[in-house]
Every structure is written in C-alpha cells, then in structure tokens.
Design a protein around this motif. Structure first.
Motif, PDB file in Angstrom:
ATOM      1  N   PRO A 118       0.450  -1.340   0.104  1.00 53.10           N
ATOM      2  CA  PRO A 118      -0.169  -0.115   0.078  1.00 53.10           C
ATOM      3  C   PRO A 118       1.086   0.901   0.048  1.00 53.10           C
ATOM      4  N   GLN A 119       2.202   1.142   0.579  1.00 51.16           N
ATOM      5  CA  GLN A 119       2.818   2.860   0.974  1.00 51.16           C
ATOM      6  C   GLN A 119       3.455   2.723  -0.683  1.00 51.16           C
ATOM      7  N   ARG A 120       3.925   1.325  -1.357  1.00 51.91           N
ATOM      8  CA  ARG A 120       4.864   2.149  -2.880  1.00 51.91           C
ATOM      9  C   ARG A 120       3.299   2.293  -3.292  1.00 51.91           C
ATOM     10  N   PHE A 121       1.723   1.535  -3.470  1.00 50.98           N
ATOM     11  CA  PHE A 121       1.659   1.751  -4.329  1.00 50.98           C
ATOM     12  C   PHE A 121       0.823   3.583  -4.222  1.00 50.98           C
ATOM     13  N   ARG A 122       0.304   3.769  -2.563  1.00 47.28           N
ATOM     14  CA  ARG A 122       0.372   5.464  -3.261  1.00 47.28           C
ATOM     15  C   ARG A 122       1.724   6.389  -3.542  1.00 47.28           C
ATOM     16  N   LYS A 123       2.575   6.247  -3.402  1.00 50.55           N
ATOM     17  CA  LYS A 123       3.544   6.793  -3.607  1.00 50.55           C
ATOM     18  C   LYS A 123       3.717   6.940  -5.302  1.00 50.55           C
ATOM     19  N   LEU A 124       3.041   5.549  -6.055  1.00 52.33           N
ATOM     20  CA  LEU A 124       2.948   6.012  -7.526  1.00 52.33           C
ATOM     21  C   LEU A 124       2.076   6.850  -7.876  1.00 52.33           C
ATOM     22  N   LEU A 125       0.667   6.232  -6.783  1.00 57.61           N
ATOM     23  CA  LEU A 125      -0.277   7.644  -7.052  1.00 57.61           C
ATOM     24  C   LEU A 125      -0.205   9.160  -6.962  1.00 57.61           C
TER      25      LEU A 125
END
Length: 188
Positions: A118-125
């Motif tokens: 989830p942390q990496r996904f939020r960074k992508l967004l």
C-alpha cells in the motif's frame, strides 16, 4: 476532438496483436505460433525513459508501423504516451483481465501478501512527471511478475490524470486483502 486512442477497440486489438508478436505469446498467455521479436523487445526493455523509447527502431518501425498497418495514425500529442506504453508493454509477460490497480493488490507468485505494498502504491499515485511514472511502472511490472492489463496500462500511459489515479486506487483497495488495508491505514 476525437476519441482518445486508449478508448478505441481497434487500437486495443492492434495493441494486443503487436504485444503478442513482441512477446511471442497469444493474448491468452499461451505460447504463440510465431517467434518473439527479441530484438525489439530487448531494445524497448533497455529504455530508461520515454525519450529512449521514442528514439528506438522498435518504436518507430515496430509499434508505430503496427498501428499504421491497422489504419491508426496517432496525433503528434499522442506519441509520447504511446512510447511510454510500448516501453512498458515490453516488460509485460502475461496479460490479465483485472485492471492494473487490482493486479497490484493481488499476491505475487513468490507468496508475498500483495505484489505492491500500500505504501508503494500510494507513492505511485503521487507521481506526476511522465518519466518518473515510466520508471515506477517498470518496477511495478516487475513486482507483479509481469502481469498487466494492456487496456488499463494504455489509458494510464496516455492519460495519467487524477481520474485515472482514482480508478486505480478504487481497483487496488477493492482487491487488497482487508488485513493489508487495515495495516496500511494504521501506518498513516
């Protein structure tokens, strides 16, 4: 203004056909009846940024030629997004039905809880720069074991907007196992 390429069925069919020739696979993931275009695939996989793809033979004589053969002539303002798409498609190993946000929330083959945390996904967004998006998506495709939905990927490459980000977030969190989601929320 005309319909965006990613929304056109003829474009999606042409993209899938080009990818199957690049990967040497059928669109359902089986070994194809033609040899993969290893030269073009390798050239696109080596690209570090969108401009590297734009300047490659694999893009000009491969992807753009395939589009032309399908009767699709992209506008000048669509070329950069198509280059991102071609570069990322070279990293795709398997086509998936689920949209990209959902693919990233699925478990990896190696047994990891989710492919993209989830942390990496939020960074992508949060990424807005097209080259940063390209680099991040190469990493994400590695984390998903090369699984991708070409239609979802093409929309993002050609239209990385708040609307696209919201769709990806909805897809991701709808698939994310609840304990992962609770853990991500508690870390905020």
């Amino acid at each position: 203004m005309s319909e965006p390429l990613y929304a056109r069925d003829d474009f999606q069919k042409c993209l899938a056909s080009w990818w199957s020739g690049l990967a040497g696979r059928t669109t359902d993931g089986e070994e194809g009846d033609r040899a993969p275009n290893r030269k073009h695939r390798a050239e696109l996989r080596r690209a570090k940024r969108t401009m590297d793809v734009c300047l490659s033979e694999a893009f000009a004589h491969g992807f753009l030629s395939a589009l032309k053969d399908c009767g699709i002539v992209p506008r000048d303002d669509e070329i950069e997004g198509l280059a991102r798409l071609a570069g990322l498609a070279a990293h795709v190993q398997t086509l998936a039905e689920r949209p990209m946000g959902g693919i990233m929330a699925q478990p990896r083959a190696s047994g990891a809880a989710v492919a993209v945390s989830p942390q990496r996904f939020r960074k992508l967004l949060t990424i807005e720069d097209p080259d940063d998006f390209f680099v991040a998506m190469v990493r994400m495709l590695r984390l998903t074991d090369g699984r991708a939905n070409l239609a979802s990927l093409s929309r993002a490459c050609q239209n990385w907007t708040d609307t696209t980000r919201r769709w990806w977030a909805m897809e991701y969190y709808n698939v994310l196992p609840s304990k992962e989601s609770e853990h991500a929320t508690s870390k905020r």
